[in-house]
Design an enzyme around this catalytic site. Structure first.
Site, PDB file in Angstrom:
ATOM      1  N   ASP A 189      -0.662   4.353  -6.896  1.00 47.41           N
ATOM      2  CA  ASP A 189       0.754   4.211  -6.524  1.00 47.41           C
ATOM      3  C   ASP A 189       1.613   5.330  -7.089  1.00 47.41           C
ATOM      4  O   ASP A 189       2.665   5.641  -6.553  1.00 47.41           O
ATOM      5  CB  ASP A 189       1.286   2.850  -6.973  1.00 47.41           C
ATOM      6  CG  ASP A 189       0.705   1.755  -6.103  1.00 47.41           C
ATOM      7  OD1 ASP A 189      -0.421   1.329  -6.389  1.00 47.41           O
ATOM      8  OD2 ASP A 189       1.349   1.391  -5.108  1.00 47.41           O
ATOM      9  N   ARG A 222      10.852  -1.670  -4.575  1.00 43.96           N
ATOM     10  CA  ARG A 222       9.655  -1.666  -5.440  1.00 43.96           C
ATOM     11  C   ARG A 222       9.673  -0.374  -6.240  1.00 43.96           C
ATOM     12  O   ARG A 222       9.781   0.707  -5.657  1.00 43.96           O
ATOM     13  CB  ARG A 222       8.346  -1.753  -4.638  1.00 43.96           C
ATOM     14  CG  ARG A 222       8.054  -3.121  -4.061  1.00 43.96           C
ATOM     15  CD  ARG A 222       6.592  -3.258  -3.648  1.00 43.96           C
ATOM     16  NE  ARG A 222       5.741  -3.744  -4.717  1.00 43.96           N
ATOM     17  CZ  ARG A 222       4.405  -3.865  -4.615  1.00 43.96           C
ATOM     18  NH1 ARG A 222       3.792  -3.503  -3.498  1.00 43.96           N
ATOM     19  NH2 ARG A 222       3.702  -4.333  -5.617  1.00 43.96           N
ATOM     20  N   ASN A 255      -1.916   2.035 -10.715  1.00 42.11           N
ATOM     21  CA  ASN A 255      -2.453   1.344  -9.537  1.00 42.11           C
ATOM     22  C   ASN A 255      -2.414  -0.153  -9.848  1.00 42.11           C
ATOM     23  O   ASN A 255      -2.020  -0.565 -10.944  1.00 42.11           O
ATOM     24  CB  ASN A 255      -3.879   1.829  -9.235  1.00 42.11           C
ATOM     25  CG  ASN A 255      -4.363   1.361  -7.864  1.00 42.11           C
ATOM     26  OD1 ASN A 255      -3.677   1.550  -6.860  1.00 42.11           O
ATOM     27  ND2 ASN A 255      -5.534   0.754  -7.808  1.00 42.11           N
ATOM     28  N   LYS A 256      -2.831  -0.940  -8.919  1.00 46.32           N
ATOM     29  CA  LYS A 256      -2.750  -2.392  -9.032  1.00 46.32           C
ATOM     30  C   LYS A 256      -3.241  -2.899 -10.383  1.00 46.32           C
ATOM     31  O   LYS A 256      -4.234  -2.406 -10.918  1.00 46.32           O
ATOM     32  CB  LYS A 256      -3.575  -3.023  -7.903  1.00 46.32           C
ATOM     33  CG  LYS A 256      -3.426  -4.518  -7.802  1.00 46.32           C
ATOM     34  CD  LYS A 256      -1.972  -4.869  -7.647  1.00 46.32           C
ATOM     35  CE  LYS A 256      -1.741  -6.346  -7.654  1.00 46.32           C
ATOM     36  NZ  LYS A 256      -1.871  -6.887  -6.310  1.00 46.32           N
ATOM     37  N   GLN A 292      -5.465  -9.378  -3.148  1.00 49.59           N
ATOM     38  CA  GLN A 292      -5.472  -8.320  -2.124  1.00 49.59           C
ATOM     39  C   GLN A 292      -6.905  -7.903  -1.782  1.00 49.59           C
ATOM     40  O   GLN A 292      -7.184  -7.510  -0.652  1.00 49.59           O
ATOM     41  CB  GLN A 292      -4.680  -7.090  -2.591  1.00 49.59           C
ATOM     42  CG  GLN A 292      -3.275  -7.344  -3.103  1.00 49.59           C
ATOM     43  CD  GLN A 292      -2.292  -7.796  -2.040  1.00 49.59           C
ATOM     44  OE1 GLN A 292      -2.612  -8.620  -1.207  1.00 49.59           O
ATOM     45  NE2 GLN A 292      -1.085  -7.274  -2.091  1.00 49.59           N
ATOM     46  N   GLY A 314       0.884  -1.162   0.000  1.00 50.90           N
ATOM     47  CA  GLY A 314       0.000   0.000   0.000  1.00 50.90           C
ATOM     48  C   GLY A 314       0.920   1.209   0.000  1.00 50.90           C
ATOM     49  O   GLY A 314       1.758   1.367   0.905  1.00 50.90           O
ATOM     50  N   ALA A 315       0.770   2.060  -1.032  1.00 48.28           N
ATOM     51  CA  ALA A 315       1.750   3.129  -1.231  1.00 48.28           C
ATOM     52  C   ALA A 315       1.980   3.989   0.025  1.00 48.28           C
ATOM     53  O   ALA A 315       3.137   4.220   0.412  1.00 48.28           O
ATOM     54  CB  ALA A 315       1.332   3.981  -2.427  1.00 48.28           C
TER      55      ALA A 315
END
Ligand code: MRU
Length: 359
Positions: free
Chosen positions: A245, A97, A255-256, A204, A55-56
């Site tokens: 993110d 990351r 994002n994801k 998630q 989670g950013a």
């Protein structure tokens, strides 16, 4: 964990003795609640890379504490050597990351804190770094609250919200970003129904979002990623709320993986698509989504993780991008702690943050 504690879960904090970072290992949820205390560089790196902390915003808070904990290990007696060591830790952790820019922003902020007082002794600078890490954490709590309030203003009692991946308390410090409006709504007696996905590749939505909402007694339904279209078509979704993110300065948002597909479907069905995230997720140095680095992860996450038996033969080749970029023109608004930005984002984001749109 008690049900009413989920918005106050401390997914990241300093350990009681102040010499380690204490995290709730998100890779073990929802079946095991395991806390880890980390102080070795390799363990700190591994925690981010293996998504024990994810989670950013949570990665940003972790980065602050990690830099402080690593600074404490330094034996340097003069400031230039100490700062050089901190720079090495910054570069090392930054490689863990690549997509969430909060990591880089907070590592840079911690390094700047170390560099800011050239006349001080090393021990005093370490204390300044401790204060900086605690400030990052405090600001995140306030940020979550503000985003939740702005987000809640975009929906009404009874609405169905589709959220992708996890942007709740575990991914931040309190309410979360994309999930924040749902927690705030619950507190204020407003009923929202959440539809959660990200059931592949890392589950998630299933493991974290459904868990958090369930714990808080918020009405939620888990769907597989490929079911978003049918629930939208059936009229169950009034808005999509997702985290981010990295937001480029034109509004393109990483994002994801799977988020951009949700946005495309939302456009097809005429459903507003909102990105909710802190200013630390906005990267004004990045002109557009083509410049956002996309993390590629191990194919075993697709083939064998979460399966009793591998789903594919070992030699099957995989492509496993962890994030995708949602085009800015699929986004209805970007909700930050400072306010809500509407298109054109290159202008509204710049205005909200006091920059020229060409900066
Ligand atoms: O693979 P993950 O779990 O690291 O992906 C995380 C997300 O995409 C979140 O939406 C993002 O980090 C924002 S969390 C407030």
């Amino acid at each position: 964990m008690k049900p009413d504690q989920i918005t106050h879960v401390e997914s990241v904090r300093l350990s009681d003795d102040g010499r380690a970072v204490r995290i709730l290992d998100q890779s073990r949820l929802p079946n095991e609640t395991v806390y880890l205390e980390l102080s070795e560089p390799e363990a700190l790196y591994e925690a981010i890379h293996s998504l024990r902390v994810r989670g950013a915003p949570a990665i940003g808070i972790f980065a602050g504490y990690a830099m402080y904990v690593l600074a404490l290990r330094s034996q340097a007696t003069n400031l230039p050597d100490f700062v050089e060591e901190c720079r090495g830790y910054r570069d090392y952790l930054n490689a863990s990351r690549p997509t969430a820019v909060n990591l880089r922003h907070m590592l840079d902020r911690m390094l700047a804190a170390a560099e800011s007082l050239p006349c001080m002794d090393v021990d005093s600078v370490k204390d300044v770094m401790r204060q900086a890490a605690l400030a990052i954490h405090r600001e995140d709590i306030a940020m979550c609250r503000a985003i939740s309030r702005y987000g809640l203003s975009l929906v009404k009692d009874g609405d169905g919200i589709l959220t992708h991946c996890n942007a709740g308390p575990l991914a931040t410090s309190r309410y979360g970003t994309a999930l924040g409006p749902l927690f705030l709504a619950k507190e204020e007696g407003i009923t929202l129904h959440a539809w959660c996905d990200e059931t592949r590749p890392l589950l998630q939505g299933a493991r974290l979002t459904a868990y958090e909402l369930q714990q808080a007694g918020i009405d939620c339904t888990l769907i597989c990623d490929n079911m978003a279209s049918i629930v939208m078509k059936e009229g169950k979704i009034n808005a999509c709320f997702v985290g981010c993110d990295r937001v480029a300065r034109n509004g393109d948002t990483a994002n994801k993986i799977g988020t951009s597909g949700v946005a495309i479907l939302a456009r097809h069905y005429g459903i507003p698509f909102y990105v909710l995230g802190p200013s630390s997720s906005i990267d004004f140095s990045c002109p557009d989504g083509d410049h956002i680095p996309i993390e590629l992860r191990d194919g075993e996450e697709i083939k064998s993780k979460f399966f009793l038996q591998p789903s594919s033969l070992p030699e099957v080749r995989c492509y496993n991008p962890a994030f995708d970029v949602t085009d800015h023109d699929l986004i209805t608004a970007i909700v930050t702690e400072r306010g809500i930005c509407y298109p054109p984002f290159s202008e509204s984001l710049a205005a909200l943050f006091g920059r020229k749109s060409s900066d």
